[in-house]
Design a protein around this motif. Structure first.
Motif, PDB file in Angstrom:
ATOM      1  N   SER A   7       0.847  -1.189   0.000  1.00 29.79           N
ATOM      2  CA  SER A   7       0.000   0.000   0.000  1.00 29.79           C
ATOM      3  C   SER A   7       0.883   1.239   0.000  1.00 29.79           C
ATOM      4  N   SER A   8       0.258   2.393  -0.210  1.00 32.58           N
ATOM      5  CA  SER A   8       1.029   3.640  -0.304  1.00 32.58           C
ATOM      6  C   SER A   8       1.133   4.378   1.014  1.00 32.58           C
ATOM      7  N   VAL A   9       0.016   4.454   1.765  1.00 39.03           N
ATOM      8  CA  VAL A   9       0.008   5.282   2.964  1.00 39.03           C
ATOM      9  C   VAL A   9      -0.410   4.531   4.221  1.00 39.03           C
ATOM     10  N   VAL A  19      -7.052  -8.463  -6.966  1.00 35.43           N
ATOM     11  CA  VAL A  19      -8.390  -7.870  -7.008  1.00 35.43           C
ATOM     12  C   VAL A  19      -8.432  -6.700  -7.990  1.00 35.43           C
ATOM     13  N   PRO A  20      -9.641  -6.323  -8.456  1.00 37.12           N
ATOM     14  CA  PRO A  20      -9.739  -5.225  -9.422  1.00 37.12           C
ATOM     15  C   PRO A  20      -9.542  -3.837  -8.820  1.00 37.12           C
ATOM     16  N   ALA A  21      -9.813  -3.687  -7.526  1.00 38.16           N
ATOM     17  CA  ALA A  21      -9.671  -2.369  -6.893  1.00 38.16           C
ATOM     18  C   ALA A  21      -9.503  -2.526  -5.392  1.00 38.16           C
ATOM     19  N   SER A  22      -8.773  -1.570  -4.806  1.00 39.54           N
ATOM     20  CA  SER A  22      -8.532  -1.583  -3.359  1.00 39.54           C
ATOM     21  C   SER A  22      -8.619  -0.168  -2.816  1.00 39.54           C
ATOM     22  N   LEU A  23      -9.050  -0.064  -1.563  1.00 41.00           N
ATOM     23  CA  LEU A  23      -9.195   1.226  -0.892  1.00 41.00           C
ATOM     24  C   LEU A  23      -8.337   1.222   0.370  1.00 41.00           C
ATOM     25  N   GLU A  24      -7.320   2.065   0.397  1.00 37.78           N
ATOM     26  CA  GLU A  24      -6.514   2.193   1.611  1.00 37.78           C
ATOM     27  C   GLU A  24      -7.251   3.089   2.603  1.00 37.78           C
ATOM     28  N   CYS A  25      -7.394   2.623   3.822  1.00 35.46           N
ATOM     29  CA  CYS A  25      -8.222   3.343   4.800  1.00 35.46           C
ATOM     30  C   CYS A  25      -7.527   3.468   6.146  1.00 35.46           C
ATOM     31  N   THR A  26      -7.865   4.548   6.840  1.00 33.76           N
ATOM     32  CA  THR A  26      -7.548   4.677   8.257  1.00 33.76           C
ATOM     33  C   THR A  26      -8.860   4.719   9.026  1.00 33.76           C
ATOM     34  N   GLU A  27      -8.813   4.230  10.238  1.00 33.39           N
ATOM     35  CA  GLU A  27     -10.034   4.183  11.051  1.00 33.39           C
ATOM     36  C   GLU A  27     -10.434   5.588  11.497  1.00 33.39           C
ATOM     37  N   ARG A  48      -6.409   6.318  -0.262  1.00 31.46           N
ATOM     38  CA  ARG A  48      -5.937   6.028  -1.616  1.00 31.46           C
ATOM     39  C   ARG A  48      -6.857   4.985  -2.246  1.00 31.46           C
ATOM     40  N   VAL A  49      -7.021   5.101  -3.574  1.00 29.03           N
ATOM     41  CA  VAL A  49      -7.778   4.116  -4.344  1.00 29.03           C
ATOM     42  C   VAL A  49      -6.861   3.538  -5.403  1.00 29.03           C
ATOM     43  N   HIS A  50      -6.822   2.219  -5.502  1.00 20.82           N
ATOM     44  CA  HIS A  50      -6.050   1.531  -6.532  1.00 20.82           C
ATOM     45  C   HIS A  50      -7.030   0.798  -7.444  1.00 20.82           C
ATOM     46  N   ILE A  70     -10.269   1.692 -15.774  1.00 22.04           N
ATOM     47  CA  ILE A  70     -10.447   3.132 -15.600  1.00 22.04           C
ATOM     48  C   ILE A  70     -10.009   3.900 -16.852  1.00 22.04           C
ATOM     49  N   ASP A  71     -10.784   4.914 -17.171  1.00 19.91           N
ATOM     50  CA  ASP A  71     -10.446   5.816 -18.269  1.00 19.91           C
ATOM     51  C   ASP A  71      -9.498   6.877 -17.714  1.00 19.91           C
ATOM     52  N   ARG A  72      -8.285   6.936 -18.214  1.00 20.68           N
ATOM     53  CA  ARG A  72      -7.277   7.832 -17.654  1.00 20.68           C
ATOM     54  C   ARG A  72      -7.628   9.306 -17.836  1.00 20.68           C
TER      55      ARG A  72
END
Length: 274
Positions: free
Chosen positions: A192-194, A203-211, A229-231, A237-239
């Motif tokens: 993950s990034s953050v 998976v097709p998409a992931s959401l990095e989250c903080t509580e 962050r969203v991956h 996705i259309d750039r």
């Protein structure tokens, strides 16, 4: 206009003479039927009712004089009292389809956990927040995901498409605390990034989250996460517009308890009126 509500209670007296015929249907004569006053008043005005004897076979009941207008019969269940023990089965079977949050989290000592939850959805966009509800184990202890988020305040929501559905389902099994579910099903992770918990690479998409916070409502635990962050898979996705290509995004949804799911390929568009 009016409606016929069928619930668990006593029968509100209905004089068959007002309906212009005798009521022979056993459903209308047993003690589990409630006739709403608003509907009863409407019937009095119409002075007639068709297909009454077939009510238990045909859930749509037609008013005399205008058979194109139908009224649904409804069963009323008291989830605060008599039918409280059916709350889970009813809600998970009626509130469908539900998206699936395949949550990855880390314990304080760095052990990875992955588990799916269908009490999940996006809750807002400013700020972007999601919510999901990890329950407890059979012994009453919080599930690993809930323990990890409480300790580290970070997690990743991985979205589930048809390609990873079987693997997701296998990770719902209860394993000893600290056991890596992804290794058990042959999946891999990506950094993950953050946040510290990794994403699921397949998976097709992931959401990095903080509580943001956790709400305890009775025995329910609602974890609200701020999406940092969203991956998204490149092909989805259309750039230029940053719009998701819905025709390529084949997530699955949770349906009725205990084992039902749905595909989301069958879609239709309705433009909102201005």
């Amino acid at each position: 206009m009016g409606r016929l509500g069928v619930g668990f209670g006593k029968v509100q007296p209905v004089d068959p003479d007002y309906l212009g015929r005798n009521i022979h249907d056993p459903i209308l004569r047993n003690s589990s039927v409630l006739v709403c006053q608003e509907f009863f008043a409407f019937v009095l005005l119409q002075r007639g009712f068709r297909h009454l004897n077939n009510l238990h076979q045909n859930p749509r009941v037609f008013l005399c004089g205008d058979p194109s207008r139908s009224i649904l019969t409804h069963m009323e269940l008291d989830l605060e009292g008599e039918h409280a023990d059916r709350s889970y089965a009813l809600l998970v079977s009626l509130v469908t389809p539900r998206p699936i949050a395949w949550v990855t989290s880390l314990s304080l000592d760095g052990h990875l956990n992955a588990a799916p939850f269908s009490f999940f959805n996006a809750l807002g966009a400013n700020p972007p927040i999601i919510g999901f509800c990890p329950g407890d184990r059979d012994d009453g202890q919080p599930k690993d995901t809930a323990r990890n988020v409480r300790a580290t305040h970070e997690f990743v929501v991985n979205l589930v498409d048809e390609a990873v559905a079987e693997a997701m389902n296998k990770t719902s099994a209860s394993l000893p605390y600290g056991r890596n579910e992804l290794e058990a099903v042959g999946l891999t992770t990506a950094p993950s990034s953050v946040v510290k918990p990794p994403r699921i690479a397949e998976v097709p998409a992931s959401l990095e989250c903080t509580e943001w916070g956790t709400l305890q409502i009775g025995e329910n635990r609602l974890i609200i996460g701020l999406v940092k962050r969203v991956h998204v898979s490149e092909e989805l996705i259309d750039r230029e517009t940053l719009r998701v290509r819905g025709e390529r995004f084949h997530v699955i949804g949770r349906m009725a308890s205990p084992h039902w799911y749905c595909r989301t390929r069958d879609r239709f568009e309705m433009v909102r009126p201005k």
